[in-house]
Enzyme design. Structure first.
Site, short mmCIF file in Angstrom:
data_model
loop_
_atom_site.label_atom_id
_atom_site.label_comp_id
_atom_site.label_asym_id
_atom_site.label_seq_id
_atom_site.Cartn_x
_atom_site.Cartn_y
_atom_site.Cartn_z
N ASN A 175 67.73 44.30 1.11
CA ASN A 175 68.37 43.93 2.38
C ASN A 175 68.03 42.45 2.59
O ASN A 175 66.91 42.12 2.96
CB ASN A 175 67.80 44.80 3.51
N TRP A 176 69.02 41.61 2.34
CA TRP A 176 68.74 40.17 2.38
C TRP A 176 68.64 39.63 3.80
O TRP A 176 68.23 38.50 4.01
CB TRP A 176 69.82 39.41 1.61
N LYS A 177 69.08 40.42 4.78
CA LYS A 177 69.07 39.97 6.18
C LYS A 177 69.83 38.65 6.32
O LYS A 177 70.86 38.49 5.68
CB LYS A 177 67.62 39.88 6.68
N HIS A 213 69.88 49.60 11.25
CA HIS A 213 68.66 48.85 10.95
C HIS A 213 67.94 48.52 12.27
O HIS A 213 68.58 48.19 13.27
CB HIS A 213 68.96 47.58 10.17
N GLU A 249 66.42 46.00 13.27
CA GLU A 249 66.71 44.67 13.84
C GLU A 249 68.03 44.70 14.62
O GLU A 249 68.18 44.01 15.63
CB GLU A 249 66.71 43.62 12.73
N GLU A 282 62.14 53.67 7.98
CA GLU A 282 61.52 52.35 8.12
C GLU A 282 60.73 52.29 9.43
O GLU A 282 61.32 52.01 10.49
CB GLU A 282 62.59 51.27 8.13
N GLY A 313 58.63 43.61 7.77
CA GLY A 313 58.40 42.17 7.78
C GLY A 313 57.02 41.78 8.28
O GLY A 313 56.76 40.61 8.57
N SER A 324 57.86 46.37 4.31
CA SER A 324 56.87 45.64 3.51
C SER A 324 56.60 46.29 2.16
O SER A 324 55.48 46.25 1.65
CB SER A 324 55.57 45.46 4.29
N GLY A 327 63.21 44.31 2.08
CA GLY A 327 63.63 43.07 2.73
C GLY A 327 63.10 41.86 1.97
O GLY A 327 63.67 41.44 0.97
N GLY A 328 61.99 41.33 2.44
CA GLY A 328 61.44 40.09 1.88
C GLY A 328 61.37 40.05 0.35
O GLY A 328 61.77 39.06 -0.28
P1 PGA Z 1 60.68 44.10 4.66
O1 PGA Z 1 62.03 44.61 5.33
O2 PGA Z 1 60.63 44.67 3.27
O3 PGA Z 1 60.75 42.62 4.69
O4 PGA Z 1 59.56 44.65 5.51
C1 PGA Z 1 62.52 45.90 5.10
C2 PGA Z 1 63.79 46.11 5.88
O5 PGA Z 1 63.89 45.59 7.01
O6 PGA Z 1 64.73 46.79 5.42
#
Ligand code: PGA
Length: 255
Positions: A13-15, A98, A100, A170, A176, A216, A237-238
């Site tokens: 997930n590149w956000k 998600h 966010e 999640e 994050g 994470s 994500g990251g």
């Molecule tokens: P993260 O994000 O791996 O950076 O914690 C995961 C996500 O939001 O899908």
């Protein structure tokens, strides 16, 4: 329940990261590193990067997803993108719900349901995200929160349609933050989600159903997480923004 009935899915997930040119470069770097994966590999990218991503991933085992979609087919929804538009661009997956989007952009269980419905109606695979806030975990209501998120999102989804749905558990406090859930915490909730699928559909549907962990997840902790019976991969994500890290997670899920 039998893990061997399921193929793990590792999804990035590149956000809000990467330009189209950077997208092409990163996917070209990833392609050889994940070519022999024994799991499904998906990259969910910003809308403006979809064309570049689909083009770069052509002929490889990487599938492209979007990070959200609107519930309506078309209309006066400034700034939004429909599932039909995504499908027409070569997108195969879409993330819905998600945290966010729920936290910063007003998504509710009901709009997550509507987005999921629109994605399924257009033949897209859905990565439906659920998870509790830290306060909810501390109040011991994680299971209630997650169960109701899943139930509302999947209301009216048939067992056949369920074949196109993945749930990503999640915990919001782990996203994050570098604070990964322990493998046992991840397993406990992923198993509860599978049990709920069994309750709502059937044992057969639950045995086949992919439940990911996200929050994470990285090259170091992926092994322990994906080893768990009910954790069928991850939403990353990251660590999905760095080819070697993402490839290491894909490798961990390919064992
Ligand atoms: P993260 O994000 O791996 O950076 O914690 C995961 C996500 O939001 O899908």
């Amino acid at each position: 329940m039998n893990k061997s009935l399921r193929k793990a899915v590792i999804a990035g997930n590149w956000k809000m990261n990467k330009t189209p040119a950077e997208t092409t470069a990163l996917i070209n770097e990833m392609k050889p590193l994940v070519a022999d994966a024994d799991c499904d590999v998906v990259l969910c990218v910003p809308y403006v990067d979809i064309f570049a991503a689909v083009e770069a991933a052509k002929g490889s085992n990487i599938k492209i997803g979007a990070e959200n979609c609107h519930w309506a087919a078309s209309g006066a929804f400034t700034g939004e993108v429909s599932a039909e538009m995504l499908k027409a661009c070569g997108v195969e997956y879409v993330i819905t719900g998600h945290s966010e989007r729920r936290t910063y952009f007003g998504d509710t269980d009901v709009t997550v349901h509507d987005r999921t419905r629109a994605a399924l109606d257009n033949g897209l695979n859905v990565i439906l995200c659920v998870g509790e806030y830290l306060e909810q975990r501390e109040q011991n209501i994680t299971m209630e929160v997650v169960r109701s998120q899943v139930k509302i999102a999947l209301a009216g989804v048939s067992e056949e349609e369920l074949g196109k749905v993945i749930i990503a558990y999640e915990p919001v406090w782990a996203i994050g933050t570098g604070k990964t859930a322990t493998a046992d915490q991840a397993e406990e909730v992923c198993k509860a989600i599978r049990d709920l699928i069994c309750e709502l559909y059937s044992k057969e549907a639950a045995d086949k159903f992919v439940v990911q962990y996200g929050g994470s997840m990285n090259a170091k902790n992926a092994d322990e997480l994906v080893d768990k019976e009910d954790v069928d991969g991850g939403l990353i994500g990251g660590a999905s923004l760095k080819a070697p890290d993402f490839a290491a997670i894909v490798k961990a899920a390919s064992k």
